[in-house]
Each structure stands twice: as C-alpha cells, then as structure tokens.
Design a protein around this motif. Structure first.
Motif, short mmCIF file in Angstrom:
data_model
loop_
_atom_site.label_atom_id
_atom_site.label_comp_id
_atom_site.label_asym_id
_atom_site.label_seq_id
_atom_site.Cartn_x
_atom_site.Cartn_y
_atom_site.Cartn_z
N THR A 57 6.48 -31.94 -56.44
CA THR A 57 5.47 -30.69 -56.35
C THR A 57 5.17 -29.99 -55.22
N ILE A 58 4.93 -28.53 -56.19
CA ILE A 58 4.87 -27.59 -54.70
C ILE A 58 4.11 -26.49 -55.11
N ARG A 59 3.26 -26.18 -54.39
CA ARG A 59 2.32 -24.91 -54.04
C ARG A 59 2.54 -23.43 -54.40
N LEU A 60 2.52 -23.19 -55.50
CA LEU A 60 2.95 -21.77 -55.54
C LEU A 60 1.77 -20.60 -55.35
N ASP A 61 1.61 -19.40 -54.86
CA ASP A 61 0.06 -18.00 -55.39
C ASP A 61 0.93 -18.44 -56.57
N GLU A 62 -0.95 -17.72 -57.60
CA GLU A 62 -0.71 -17.44 -58.87
C GLU A 62 -0.13 -16.96 -59.40
#
Length: 93
Positions: A57-62
């Motif tokens: 799971t990774i959080r990326l800029d939209e």
C-alpha cells in the motif's frame, strides 16, 4: 420474461437449422473438459516476468496517480518501470 419477437424467433430457428446441418455434415464443436474451462487466478505459471512482485500500500499524490492511470491498461507496470529507471540514476540513503 419479455415475449420474443418474430424476428428473434426466426433468427433462433435459422441458427438451429445451421447447427443441425453442420452436425449432419460431421462438423461438431469441440467439447472442453472442466479442467480446460477453469480459469486460474494470478500470475500465469512460466510468465515472461522473472521477478517476483509484492503487494503493498502506498500513498501517492493524486496528480501522479491520475497521470499514470490516464495511460490506460498496464499503468501499474509503467509506474514500476519508472521507479526502476529512477533507481538506476539515484542512490538511496
């Protein structure tokens, strides 16, 4: 259940007659075994990619995510390749 129209019934009858004619001529459809019908999930055995993949799971800029998704199917592979290219030119601390 909606009633079939005359055109739909005629189309079905034509298809049935074609099928019967093919059977009389000895043109039979191939019968598949249940083992042949079952679809396997996941990565195909012996696939071209020799590297193993790990789910994360990774959080990326939209905007980054939208840009890769806009490239269509295979966007995750392209993102993975972009990260691999970045690793070739940058050192991790």
């Amino acid at each position: 259940m909606p009633k079939k129209t005359d055109a739909e019934i005629a189309e079905f009858q034509d298809a049935l007659l074609r099928s019967a004619k093919q059977a009389v001529e000895g043109n039979y459809a191939r019968v598949h075994t249940p083992e042949e019908i079952v679809r396997r999930r996941g990565r195909p055995v012996g696939s071209l990619a020799s590297t193993r993949k790990s789910a994360t799971t990774i959080r990326l800029d939209e905007e980054v995510l939208a840009a890769f998704k806009a490239t269509g199917r295979g966007w995750q592979t392209r993102m993975n390749n972009a990260l691999k290219d970045w690793l070739k030119t940058h050192q991790l601390i």
